[in-house]
Design a protein around this motif. Sequence first.
Motif, PDB file in Angstrom:
ATOM      1  N   ASP A  58       0.866  -1.176   0.000  1.00 22.77           N
ATOM      2  CA  ASP A  58       0.000   0.000   0.000  1.00 22.77           C
ATOM      3  C   ASP A  58       0.908   1.232   0.000  1.00 22.77           C
ATOM      4  O   ASP A  58       1.782   1.345   0.862  1.00 22.77           O
ATOM      5  N   THR A 114       0.393   4.197   0.902  1.00 18.52           N
ATOM      6  CA  THR A 114       0.156   5.119   2.013  1.00 18.52           C
ATOM      7  C   THR A 114       0.504   4.458   3.337  1.00 18.52           C
ATOM      8  O   THR A 114      -0.074   3.424   3.684  1.00 18.52           O
ATOM      9  N   ILE A 122       0.493   3.605   7.310  1.00 18.34           N
ATOM     10  CA  ILE A 122      -0.618   3.534   8.260  1.00 18.34           C
ATOM     11  C   ILE A 122      -0.491   4.675   9.265  1.00 18.34           C
ATOM     12  O   ILE A 122       0.555   4.813   9.916  1.00 18.34           O
ATOM     13  N   TYR A 138      -5.336  -1.807  15.694  1.00 16.28           N
ATOM     14  CA  TYR A 138      -5.309  -1.620  14.238  1.00 16.28           C
ATOM     15  C   TYR A 138      -6.675  -1.980  13.682  1.00 16.28           C
ATOM     16  O   TYR A 138      -7.085  -3.141  13.707  1.00 16.28           O
ATOM     17  N   ASP A 139      -7.379  -0.976  13.152  1.00 20.42           N
ATOM     18  CA  ASP A 139      -8.741  -1.207  12.659  1.00 20.42           C
ATOM     19  C   ASP A 139      -8.781  -1.582  11.179  1.00 20.42           C
ATOM     20  O   ASP A 139      -9.843  -1.602  10.567  1.00 20.42           O
ATOM     21  N   GLY A 140      -7.604  -1.874  10.606  1.00 21.53           N
ATOM     22  CA  GLY A 140      -7.527  -2.209   9.200  1.00 21.53           C
ATOM     23  C   GLY A 140      -7.100  -1.052   8.332  1.00 21.53           C
ATOM     24  O   GLY A 140      -6.701  -1.245   7.176  1.00 21.53           O
ATOM     25  N   LYS A 141      -7.152   0.167   8.895  1.00 17.41           N
ATOM     26  CA  LYS A 141      -6.743   1.366   8.151  1.00 17.41           C
ATOM     27  C   LYS A 141      -5.771   2.229   8.931  1.00 17.41           C
ATOM     28  O   LYS A 141      -4.888   2.850   8.355  1.00 17.41           O
ATOM     29  N   THR A 142      -5.967   2.314  10.242  1.00 18.68           N
ATOM     30  CA  THR A 142      -5.167   3.215  11.062  1.00 18.68           C
ATOM     31  C   THR A 142      -4.962   2.622  12.448  1.00 18.68           C
ATOM     32  O   THR A 142      -5.652   1.678  12.843  1.00 18.68           O
TER      33      THR A 142
END
Length: 198
Positions: A100, A102, A104, A155-159
């Motif tokens: 990815d 971007t 985290i 970690y919520d999967g995005k941040t």
Amino acid sequence: MLRFPPRSLAAFVAIAALSAPAHAVQQTPAPPNAATVQSPPAVNKLGDGPWTFNTIAHKIRVVRLAALQRPWSIAFLPDGSMLVTERPGRLRVIRNGVLDPTPIPGVPRVLTSGFDGLCDIALHPQFAENQLLYLTYSKPNDDGSVQTALFQARYDGKTLVDGKDIFIANSPIPKSQQQSVTSRILFGRDGMLYMTVG
């Protein structure tokens, strides 16, 4: 002795080999009667891969997963994705073999000097239920000193959310005497989290 699944080891070897400085992968003369291990060629001569290396125990096939800056540690998520720490202070995710672009968000501010920076990562043994992970890093202080710290977040999967330091090593190292502070962490079979402080 720690044992890694073959996929974990191969991914670690790929990232480590592709990010190491050239001098770190040069062959050195073996002492007499030592087992011979084929060292990877210098990074600038690796080409596009994949590569195969003979070791004492196995033949290892290495494939390029991502181009990262000073990767330090890898944690494998339940879905097979990988979280990778980069020493300059970024946490990256590789999903289905694709990095990815971007980083985290939610990683603490780190001191990046020498070997200082974002170090190890470990998932909580019940990560699938609680999404907790742990990072060690070089924590900068306002006076220029540095301490080794242990950071916990979800970690919520995005941040990373609800992040906080849960341990900070005693005796800050003054800027004038600074040496690199590094760390590794591991959950033991007893459920305890163990952390080295250097």
